[in-house]
Design a protein around this motif. Structure first.
Motif, PDB file in Angstrom:
ATOM      1  N   GLN A 189      37.760  32.834  31.954  1.00  0.00           N
ATOM      2  CA  GLN A 189      37.029  31.641  31.557  1.00  0.00           C
ATOM      3  C   GLN A 189      37.132  31.405  30.056  1.00  0.00           C
ATOM      4  O   GLN A 189      37.263  30.264  29.594  1.00  0.00           O
ATOM      5  N   ALA A 190      37.104  32.515  29.297  1.00  0.00           N
ATOM      6  CA  ALA A 190      37.196  32.368  27.846  1.00  0.00           C
ATOM      7  C   ALA A 190      38.569  31.866  27.432  1.00  0.00           C
ATOM      8  O   ALA A 190      38.705  31.103  26.465  1.00  0.00           O
ATOM      9  N   LEU A 191      39.624  32.259  28.173  1.00  0.00           N
ATOM     10  CA  LEU A 191      40.970  31.800  27.847  1.00  0.00           C
ATOM     11  C   LEU A 191      41.148  30.314  28.131  1.00  0.00           C
ATOM     12  O   LEU A 191      41.903  29.617  27.441  1.00  0.00           O
ATOM     13  N   LEU A 192      40.405  29.752  29.114  1.00  0.00           N
ATOM     14  CA  LEU A 192      40.605  28.364  29.536  1.00  0.00           C
ATOM     15  C   LEU A 192      39.613  27.390  28.910  1.00  0.00           C
ATOM     16  O   LEU A 192      39.744  26.175  29.128  1.00  0.00           O
ATOM     17  N   GLN A 193      38.608  27.866  28.187  1.00  0.00           N
ATOM     18  CA  GLN A 193      37.598  26.947  27.641  1.00  0.00           C
ATOM     19  C   GLN A 193      38.198  25.962  26.646  1.00  0.00           C
ATOM     20  O   GLN A 193      37.939  24.758  26.692  1.00  0.00           O
ATOM     21  N   GLY A 194      39.010  26.446  25.732  1.00  0.00           N
ATOM     22  CA  GLY A 194      39.608  25.549  24.740  1.00  0.00           C
ATOM     23  C   GLY A 194      40.527  24.522  25.384  1.00  0.00           C
ATOM     24  O   GLY A 194      40.520  23.332  25.006  1.00  0.00           O
ATOM     25  N   GLN A 195      41.322  24.940  26.367  1.00  0.00           N
ATOM     26  CA  GLN A 195      42.237  24.015  27.019  1.00  0.00           C
ATOM     27  C   GLN A 195      41.464  22.989  27.851  1.00  0.00           C
ATOM     28  O   GLN A 195      41.847  21.808  27.899  1.00  0.00           O
ATOM     29  N   ALA A 196      40.361  23.399  28.492  1.00  0.00           N
ATOM     30  CA  ALA A 196      39.564  22.439  29.277  1.00  0.00           C
ATOM     31  C   ALA A 196      38.939  21.389  28.364  1.00  0.00           C
ATOM     32  O   ALA A 196      38.894  20.190  28.689  1.00  0.00           O
ATOM     33  N   GLN A 197      38.440  21.812  27.189  1.00  0.00           N
ATOM     34  CA  GLN A 197      37.856  20.858  26.244  1.00  0.00           C
ATOM     35  C   GLN A 197      38.909  19.876  25.742  1.00  0.00           C
ATOM     36  O   GLN A 197      38.638  18.668  25.591  1.00  0.00           O
ATOM     37  N   ARG A 198      40.090  20.354  25.500  1.00  0.00           N
ATOM     38  CA  ARG A 198      41.149  19.454  25.034  1.00  0.00           C
ATOM     39  C   ARG A 198      41.521  18.447  26.113  1.00  0.00           C
ATOM     40  O   ARG A 198      41.797  17.279  25.822  1.00  0.00           O
ATOM     41  N   VAL A 199      41.535  18.861  27.382  1.00  0.00           N
ATOM     42  CA  VAL A 199      41.844  17.920  28.470  1.00  0.00           C
ATOM     43  C   VAL A 199      40.783  16.823  28.537  1.00  0.00           C
ATOM     44  O   VAL A 199      41.101  15.637  28.716  1.00  0.00           O
ATOM     45  N   ASP A 200      39.502  17.185  28.384  1.00  0.00           N
ATOM     46  CA  ASP A 200      38.445  16.170  28.408  1.00  0.00           C
ATOM     47  C   ASP A 200      38.597  15.193  27.246  1.00  0.00           C
ATOM     48  O   ASP A 200      38.446  13.965  27.400  1.00  0.00           O
ATOM     49  N   ASP A 201      38.947  15.702  26.090  1.00  0.00           N
ATOM     50  CA  ASP A 201      39.113  14.837  24.925  1.00  0.00           C
ATOM     51  C   ASP A 201      40.283  13.873  25.133  1.00  0.00           C
ATOM     52  O   ASP A 201      40.185  12.666  24.836  1.00  0.00           O
ATOM     53  N   LEU A 202      41.372  14.371  25.663  1.00  0.00           N
ATOM     54  CA  LEU A 202      42.538  13.500  25.896  1.00  0.00           C
ATOM     55  C   LEU A 202      42.253  12.456  26.963  1.00  0.00           C
ATOM     56  O   LEU A 202      42.725  11.309  26.876  1.00  0.00           O
ATOM     57  N   ALA A 203      41.483  12.805  27.965  1.00  0.00           N
ATOM     58  CA  ALA A 203      41.163  11.831  29.019  1.00  0.00           C
ATOM     59  C   ALA A 203      40.298  10.701  28.461  1.00  0.00           C
ATOM     60  O   ALA A 203      40.507   9.523  28.795  1.00  0.00           O
ATOM     61  N   ASP A 204      39.341  11.042  27.573  1.00  0.00           N
ATOM     62  CA  ASP A 204      38.511   9.989  26.970  1.00  0.00           C
ATOM     63  C   ASP A 204      39.335   9.079  26.064  1.00  0.00           C
ATOM     64  O   ASP A 204      39.185   7.850  26.080  1.00  0.00           O
ATOM     65  N   ARG A 205      40.250   9.669  25.304  1.00  0.00           N
ATOM     66  CA  ARG A 205      41.094   8.867  24.424  1.00  0.00           C
ATOM     67  C   ARG A 205      42.021   7.968  25.237  1.00  0.00           C
ATOM     68  O   ARG A 205      42.294   6.823  24.864  1.00  0.00           O
ATOM     69  N   LEU A 206      42.501   8.428  26.342  1.00  0.00           N
ATOM     70  CA  LEU A 206      43.377   7.617  27.185  1.00  0.00           C
ATOM     71  C   LEU A 206      42.633   6.413  27.750  1.00  0.00           C
ATOM     72  O   LEU A 206      43.161   5.294  27.794  1.00  0.00           O
ATOM     73  N   GLN A 228      41.240  46.515  30.370  1.00  0.00           N
ATOM     74  CA  GLN A 228      39.914  46.439  29.761  1.00  0.00           C
ATOM     75  C   GLN A 228      39.941  45.690  28.430  1.00  0.00           C
ATOM     76  O   GLN A 228      38.921  45.180  27.985  1.00  0.00           O
ATOM     77  N   ARG A 229      41.101  45.658  27.777  1.00  0.00           N
ATOM     78  CA  ARG A 229      41.214  44.970  26.508  1.00  0.00           C
ATOM     79  C   ARG A 229      41.504  43.474  26.666  1.00  0.00           C
ATOM     80  O   ARG A 229      41.445  42.743  25.690  1.00  0.00           O
ATOM     81  N   LEU A 230      41.808  43.022  27.868  1.00  0.00           N
ATOM     82  CA  LEU A 230      42.118  41.609  28.065  1.00  0.00           C
ATOM     83  C   LEU A 230      40.834  40.781  28.067  1.00  0.00           C
ATOM     84  O   LEU A 230      39.793  41.210  28.590  1.00  0.00           O
ATOM     85  N   PRO A 231      40.807  39.548  27.499  1.00  0.00           N
ATOM     86  CA  PRO A 231      39.607  38.681  27.545  1.00  0.00           C
ATOM     87  C   PRO A 231      39.395  38.139  28.943  1.00  0.00           C
ATOM     88  O   PRO A 231      40.276  38.188  29.801  1.00  0.00           O
ATOM     89  N   GLN A 232      38.196  37.526  29.160  1.00  0.00           N
ATOM     90  CA  GLN A 232      37.866  36.963  30.455  1.00  0.00           C
ATOM     91  C   GLN A 232      38.694  35.690  30.695  1.00  0.00           C
ATOM     92  O   GLN A 232      38.990  34.941  29.753  1.00  0.00           O
TER      93      GLN A 232
END
Length: 492
Positions: A334-351, A328-332
């Motif tokens: 989706q919340a754990l992966l939001q930051g990593q998904a945003q970073r992947v999008d940023d790196l793909a645009d820079r590439l 019950q104390r663990l986060p969702q």
């Protein structure tokens, strides 16, 4: 010189002052030899005392190498020598020792060799229970001093023996009580070694049975016991004396298998009890000490099994509760992966932007160097390199010149070789002197050390000897004609 005169009367003959002993006719007291009077005394003593029972204390007990027993019986005022032959010694039910009071049965006889009398003992018994207890205490103290009763050397009993060996009488009530008690508590395989439990030879049989169990091989046709019970019913101290014998005590103490001693009732005590690993008050109690109760053991195992199941269930329940509380104390996710998904999008645009920029830089560099790659410039450079290659080709004149130079060097070396050849002077009349072993002789002193020499000429070799005695004799020179003086005629 005066000589004594012959006696004048019989008084002089039979008087105590006579010089010579004489016997007269009809004398009723003839002189006896020592052997004769010894035999008379022997027959008299043996006829008068052909069967006697003597009570006394043993002293000077000594067993000869032949097996005979020599001893003395004594009391407060007298002492009687005694002997017991080997056959009687083997039938004794105790070990004779100094200080033990006994009753000896036999006959009196004399021993002419020492001029004394002695008793030839046929049977010997301990004189009363007090003497028997004294002998028992003395034997116990001696064996205890040797460490046979030391608690440190006692072995632990197996918890659940597979095979139990029992040393007892096969016809008594003891073996039935033991088997019945074992069948009630925990049915176990029993091997009985039948022995006498009282009387003559009982101690020897018990000792042999204990040693027999101890010496059984582990992989033999008869299984080796894991536990041995030495058992006998109650009785007097005389009935139980076989379990006090030294041979039995030593056999029990040396046994490699744990032993329970169950001799007599609870108040009876033997030396076998002290030497055994555990003493049981009765044979039935020995069976109870040997194995646990099967029903109690099964109930105990079932209780352990139930406790184990309850413990496992309790641990699983507690683990489940802890897991739910922590989940019950663990986060969702989706919340754990939001930051990593945003970073992947940023790196793909820079590439993507970096690839476009890199392509533009490469195009400008290509355009800058495209002028140096025209065909006319490349053809001119190829022509220049071809001319340089043609200039570097080999000419025959150069090769011939190098060959003549090398030939001159070879000729010079050949001339040097010929000048240094040790056999070249032979063509000019010189010779080469060598010893039989092949080395060159360079001096007269060296030549004198060899009995023979070899001289090599230009056209061959010649062997010579340095020892003139070994040379064949030279022929004498012919006489030369001498001219006659003038005016003298020739004789021939």
């Amino acid at each position: 010189m005066a000589f004594p005169s012959a006696p004048d009367s019989d008084d002089d003959i039979n008087g105590s002052g006579g010089l010579l002993a004489r016997e007269s006719a009809g004398d009723n007291a003839p002189a006896l030899s020592i052997s004769e009077i010894s035999q008379l005394l022997k027959r008299t003593v043996e006829d008068r005392f052909g069967f006697v029972r003597v009570r006394g204390e043993l002293s000077g007990v000594k067993r000869a190498a032949s097996g005979h027993l020599y001893l003395s019986l004594k009391d407060e005022n007298a002492k009687l020598d005694g002997v017991m032959w080997r056959g009687g010694v083997q039938k004794l039910s105790f070990r004779p020792e100094d200080g033990v009071e006994v009753i000896a049965t036999g006959k009196l006889t004399t021993y002419p060799g020492r001029s004394n009398y002695q008793i030839v003992i046929d049977r010997m018994e301990i004189a009363g229970e007090g003497a028997l207890l004294a002998l028992l205490a003395k034997l116990k103290a001696r064996l205890e001093g040797e460490g046979l009763f030391d608690p440190a050397r006692k072995k632990a009993l197996p918890f659940l023996p597979r095979v139990i060996g029992v040393v007892t009488s096969p016809t008594g009530a003891v073996i039935r009580d033991i088997l019945h008690r074992l069948s009630d508590r925990f049915p176990t395989r029993v091997i009985v070694w039948p022995v006498l439990v009282q009387g003559q030879g009982a101690g020897a049989q018990v000792a042999n049975a204990v040693r027999g169990f101890s010496n059984m091989p582990a992989d033999g046709p008869i299984p080796r016991p894991d536990l041995v019970i030495v058992a006998r019913g109650g009785g007097s101290i005389e009935d139980l004396w076989g379990f006090n014998e030294e041979d039995v005590v030593r056999a029990v103490a040396e046994c490699t298998i744990p032993i329970i001693s169950a001799v007599g009732h609870e108040t009876d005590t033997t030396l076998c009890d002290f030497a055994a690993d555990l003493r049981a008050p009765t044979p039935t109690a020995a069976a109870e000490l040997a194995v646990p109760v099967q029903a109690e053991l099964a109930a105990f195992v079932a209780d352990l099994n139930a406790r184990q199941r309850r413990a496992l269930a309790r641990q699983l329940s507690q683990a489940k509760e802890r897991l739910e509380a922590r989940s019950q104390r663990l986060p969702q996710p989706q919340a754990l992966l939001q930051g990593q998904a945003q970073r992947v999008d940023d790196l793909a645009d820079r590439l993507r932007r970096a690839l476009v920029h890199r392509t533009e830089i490469a195009g400008s560099l290509l355009a800058r160097h495209a002028g140096a790659l025209r065909p006319a410039l490349l053809s001119a450079r190829v022509a220049r390199e071809r001319e340089r290659l043609a200039a570097q080709r080999l000419r025959p004149e150069t090769l011939l010149q190098r060959i003549d130079h090398a030939r001159g060097k070879v000729d010079a070396l050949d001339r040097l070789r010929r000048s240094l050849d040790p056999k070249a002077p032979l063509q000019r009349g010189y010779v080469l002197v060598t010893a039989p072993d092949g080395h060159v002789v360079r001096s007269r002193a060296d030549a004198a050390t060899h009995p023979a020499l070899r001289i090599e000429f230009a056209d061959g070799t010649l062997d010579v000897a340095t020892d003139l005695a070994s040379l064949p004799p030279r022929p004498a020179p012919k006489p030369r004609p001498v001219a006659s003086p003038p005016g003298q005629q020739e004789l021939f």
